[in-house]
Design a protein around this motif. Structure first.
Motif, PDB file in Angstrom:
ATOM      1  N   GLU A 174      21.027 -18.340  -9.536  1.00 54.91           N
ATOM      2  CA  GLU A 174      20.495 -17.943 -10.836  1.00 54.91           C
ATOM      3  C   GLU A 174      20.607 -16.438 -10.982  1.00 54.91           C
ATOM      4  O   GLU A 174      21.020 -15.736 -10.069  1.00 54.91           O
ATOM      5  CB  GLU A 174      19.046 -18.395 -11.017  1.00 54.91           C
ATOM      6  CG  GLU A 174      18.051 -17.689 -10.122  1.00 54.91           C
ATOM      7  CD  GLU A 174      16.621 -18.157 -10.332  1.00 54.91           C
ATOM      8  OE1 GLU A 174      16.392 -19.185 -10.988  1.00 54.91           O
ATOM      9  OE2 GLU A 174      15.720 -17.482  -9.831  1.00 54.91           O
ATOM     10  N   LEU A 222      18.268 -17.044 -15.790  1.00 54.23           N
ATOM     11  CA  LEU A 222      19.447 -17.730 -16.310  1.00 54.23           C
ATOM     12  C   LEU A 222      20.158 -18.441 -15.171  1.00 54.23           C
ATOM     13  O   LEU A 222      20.147 -17.963 -14.042  1.00 54.23           O
ATOM     14  CB  LEU A 222      20.431 -16.729 -16.926  1.00 54.23           C
ATOM     15  CG  LEU A 222      19.909 -15.753 -17.973  1.00 54.23           C
ATOM     16  CD1 LEU A 222      21.001 -14.749 -18.316  1.00 54.23           C
ATOM     17  CD2 LEU A 222      19.446 -16.489 -19.206  1.00 54.23           C
ATOM     18  N   GLU A 223      20.806 -19.550 -15.484  1.00 53.69           N
ATOM     19  CA  GLU A 223      21.654 -20.191 -14.487  1.00 53.69           C
ATOM     20  C   GLU A 223      22.836 -19.263 -14.235  1.00 53.69           C
ATOM     21  O   GLU A 223      23.320 -18.579 -15.140  1.00 53.69           O
ATOM     22  CB  GLU A 223      22.121 -21.546 -14.995  1.00 53.69           C
ATOM     23  CG  GLU A 223      20.986 -22.544 -15.116  1.00 53.69           C
ATOM     24  CD  GLU A 223      21.446 -23.882 -15.645  1.00 53.69           C
ATOM     25  OE1 GLU A 223      22.663 -24.097 -15.811  1.00 53.69           O
ATOM     26  OE2 GLU A 223      20.562 -24.712 -15.896  1.00 53.69           O
ATOM     27  N   ASP A 271      25.998 -19.609 -13.795  1.00 49.89           N
ATOM     28  CA  ASP A 271      27.225 -19.770 -14.580  1.00 49.89           C
ATOM     29  C   ASP A 271      27.076 -19.164 -15.976  1.00 49.89           C
ATOM     30  O   ASP A 271      28.022 -18.639 -16.530  1.00 49.89           O
ATOM     31  CB  ASP A 271      27.656 -21.231 -14.662  1.00 49.89           C
ATOM     32  CG  ASP A 271      26.627 -22.139 -15.291  1.00 49.89           C
ATOM     33  OD1 ASP A 271      25.430 -21.806 -15.328  1.00 49.89           O
ATOM     34  OD2 ASP A 271      27.026 -23.226 -15.749  1.00 49.89           O
ATOM     35  N   ARG A 272      25.902 -19.188 -16.549  1.00 53.05           N
ATOM     36  CA  ARG A 272      25.669 -18.567 -17.857  1.00 53.05           C
ATOM     37  C   ARG A 272      25.579 -17.046 -17.723  1.00 53.05           C
ATOM     38  O   ARG A 272      26.061 -16.312 -18.568  1.00 53.05           O
ATOM     39  CB  ARG A 272      24.386 -19.104 -18.481  1.00 53.05           C
ATOM     40  CG  ARG A 272      24.139 -18.518 -19.843  1.00 53.05           C
ATOM     41  CD  ARG A 272      22.996 -19.141 -20.560  1.00 53.05           C
ATOM     42  NE  ARG A 272      22.890 -18.518 -21.876  1.00 53.05           N
ATOM     43  CZ  ARG A 272      21.789 -18.447 -22.570  1.00 53.05           C
ATOM     44  NH1 ARG A 272      20.693 -18.994 -22.123  1.00 53.05           N
ATOM     45  NH2 ARG A 272      21.767 -17.867 -23.737  1.00 53.05           N
ATOM     46  N   ALA A 287      28.644 -14.662 -18.082  1.00 49.88           N
ATOM     47  CA  ALA A 287      29.208 -14.388 -19.404  1.00 49.88           C
ATOM     48  C   ALA A 287      28.409 -13.340 -20.174  1.00 49.88           C
ATOM     49  O   ALA A 287      28.815 -12.925 -21.250  1.00 49.88           O
ATOM     50  CB  ALA A 287      29.265 -15.687 -20.208  1.00 49.88           C
ATOM     51  N   VAL A 288      27.260 -12.910 -19.634  1.00 51.94           N
ATOM     52  CA  VAL A 288      26.395 -11.956 -20.340  1.00 51.94           C
ATOM     53  C   VAL A 288      26.789 -10.533 -19.967  1.00 51.94           C
ATOM     54  O   VAL A 288      26.948 -10.208 -18.794  1.00 51.94           O
ATOM     55  CB  VAL A 288      24.903 -12.202 -19.983  1.00 51.94           C
ATOM     56  CG1 VAL A 288      24.016 -11.165 -20.638  1.00 51.94           C
ATOM     57  CG2 VAL A 288      24.487 -13.610 -20.398  1.00 51.94           C
ATOM     58  N   ILE A 299      21.163 -12.372 -26.332  1.00 51.03           N
ATOM     59  CA  ILE A 299      21.142 -13.682 -25.677  1.00 51.03           C
ATOM     60  C   ILE A 299      20.200 -14.597 -26.446  1.00 51.03           C
ATOM     61  O   ILE A 299      19.071 -14.212 -26.756  1.00 51.03           O
ATOM     62  CB  ILE A 299      20.635 -13.549 -24.227  1.00 51.03           C
ATOM     63  CG1 ILE A 299      21.449 -12.539 -23.452  1.00 51.03           C
ATOM     64  CG2 ILE A 299      20.638 -14.896 -23.533  1.00 51.03           C
ATOM     65  CD1 ILE A 299      20.836 -12.163 -22.109  1.00 51.03           C
TER      66      ILE A 299
END
Length: 71
Positions: free
Chosen positions: A20, A36-37, A39-40, A43-44, A50
């Motif tokens: 995470e 956040l996980e 994988d997400r 991308a941030v 968000i």
């Protein structure tokens, strides 16, 4: 999913922590952190807005001066 739609958080920092990540930013005038996980989180980017779906029971509030949890 939260009633009324997602909460918008302006990202300032994302810390990767294995499976995470923690995003630090602001929701309006309030400093906020969100888990956040991983994988997400990849991308941030700095400055991104968000969209967070937050369960009310998962929100914790703290006093700005004392840093103590509010109930």
């Amino acid at each position: 999913e939260r009633e009324g739609g997602p909460i918008a958080m302006d990202d300032e920092v994302v810390e990767a922590m294995g499976f995470e990540a923690v995003a630090h930013g602001t929701v309006g005038p309030v400093t906020s952190d969100a888990r956040l996980e991983a994988d997400r989180a990849g991308a941030v980017r700095l400055g991104d807005r968000i969209a967070l779906d937050v369960a009310a029971e998962a929100v914790h509030h703290f006093d700005a001066e004392s840093q103590r949890a509010l109930r």
